[in-house]
Design a protein around this motif. Structure first.
Motif, PDB file in Angstrom:
ATOM      1  N   SER A   1       0.810  -1.216   0.000  1.00  0.00           N
ATOM      2  CA  SER A   1       0.000   0.000   0.000  1.00  0.00           C
ATOM      3  C   SER A   1       0.845   1.268   0.000  1.00  0.00           C
ATOM      4  N   VAL A   2       2.117   1.153   0.325  1.00  0.00           N
ATOM      5  CA  VAL A   2       3.013   2.305   0.250  1.00  0.00           C
ATOM      6  C   VAL A   2       3.869   2.243  -1.012  1.00  0.00           C
ATOM      7  N   ALA A   3       4.407   1.068  -1.316  1.00  0.00           N
ATOM      8  CA  ALA A   3       5.363   0.940  -2.421  1.00  0.00           C
ATOM      9  C   ALA A   3       4.722   1.190  -3.782  1.00  0.00           C
ATOM     10  N   PHE A   4       3.524   0.650  -4.018  1.00  0.00           N
ATOM     11  CA  PHE A   4       2.926   0.830  -5.345  1.00  0.00           C
ATOM     12  C   PHE A   4       2.575   2.291  -5.627  1.00  0.00           C
ATOM     13  N   PRO A   5       1.837   2.972  -4.743  1.00  0.00           N
ATOM     14  CA  PRO A   5       1.536   4.378  -5.063  1.00  0.00           C
ATOM     15  C   PRO A   5       2.793   5.234  -5.194  1.00  0.00           C
ATOM     16  N   LEU A   6       3.780   4.976  -4.341  1.00  0.00           N
ATOM     17  CA  LEU A   6       4.996   5.773  -4.391  1.00  0.00           C
ATOM     18  C   LEU A   6       5.756   5.548  -5.701  1.00  0.00           C
ATOM     19  N   SER A   7       5.934   4.294  -6.096  1.00  0.00           N
ATOM     20  CA  SER A   7       6.680   4.018  -7.325  1.00  0.00           C
ATOM     21  C   SER A   7       5.902   4.460  -8.562  1.00  0.00           C
ATOM     22  N   TYR A   8       4.602   4.228  -8.602  1.00  0.00           N
ATOM     23  CA  TYR A   8       3.822   4.602  -9.783  1.00  0.00           C
ATOM     24  C   TYR A   8       3.780   6.114  -9.940  1.00  0.00           C
TER      25      TYR A   8
END
Length: 142
Positions: free
Chosen positions: A91-98
């Motif tokens: 929930s943190v890694a995907f929004p941050l990377s995208y």
């Protein structure tokens, strides 16, 4: 000025919007549920949604801290959980990377406007999705 009789006004009210537009020869635009968005539009929408998610996450952490909580302790306890840990990282890694890769893509387009063609924009959208999937996968196993 055109005067409508009460009888024709009653008939008009009984017709739905689509029937009235068909009678006028004006077709109704496709509805969002049947319209297939191009990958570029979906990518743009996803960048905006991930930005809002990041904003809400940072705001939640700030509110927790202002309320006297310990955000570091909360995050450590979530990260140590075998069930919530991977979900929290996702929930943190995907929004941050995208969102980051979407920003890099737009910065590149700002510097090289000749690269903004239909074909290149579509390729870049797939690259952002693939790159964020890879970065998210790496972050989840850290």
């Amino acid at each position: 000025m055109t005067v409508i009789s009460s009888k024709s006004a009653e008939e008009y009210k009984k017709q739905n919007y689509t029937e009235r537009m068909d009678k006028k020869g004006m077709p109704v635009s496709p509805h969002v549920m049947i319209y297939s968005f191009p990958v570029v539009a979906l990518s743009s929408i996803t960048v905006r949604i991930t930005g809002v998610c990041l904003w809400l996450g940072v705001g939640g952490i700030a509110a927790h801290s202002l309320a006297g909580g310990d955000p570091a302790l909360l995050m450590a306890s979530i990260g140590d959980s075998p069930v919530l840990g991977p979900l929290g990282k996702l929930s943190v890694a995907f929004p941050l990377s995208y969102h980051f890769l979407g920003g890099v893509r737009h910065a590149y387009w700002d510097q090289t406007p000749e690269a903004v063609t239909n074909e290149q924009v579509e390729k870049a959208s797939y690259a952002v999705a693939g790159g964020s999937a890879v970065l998210t996968g790496i972050a989840m196993f850290m």
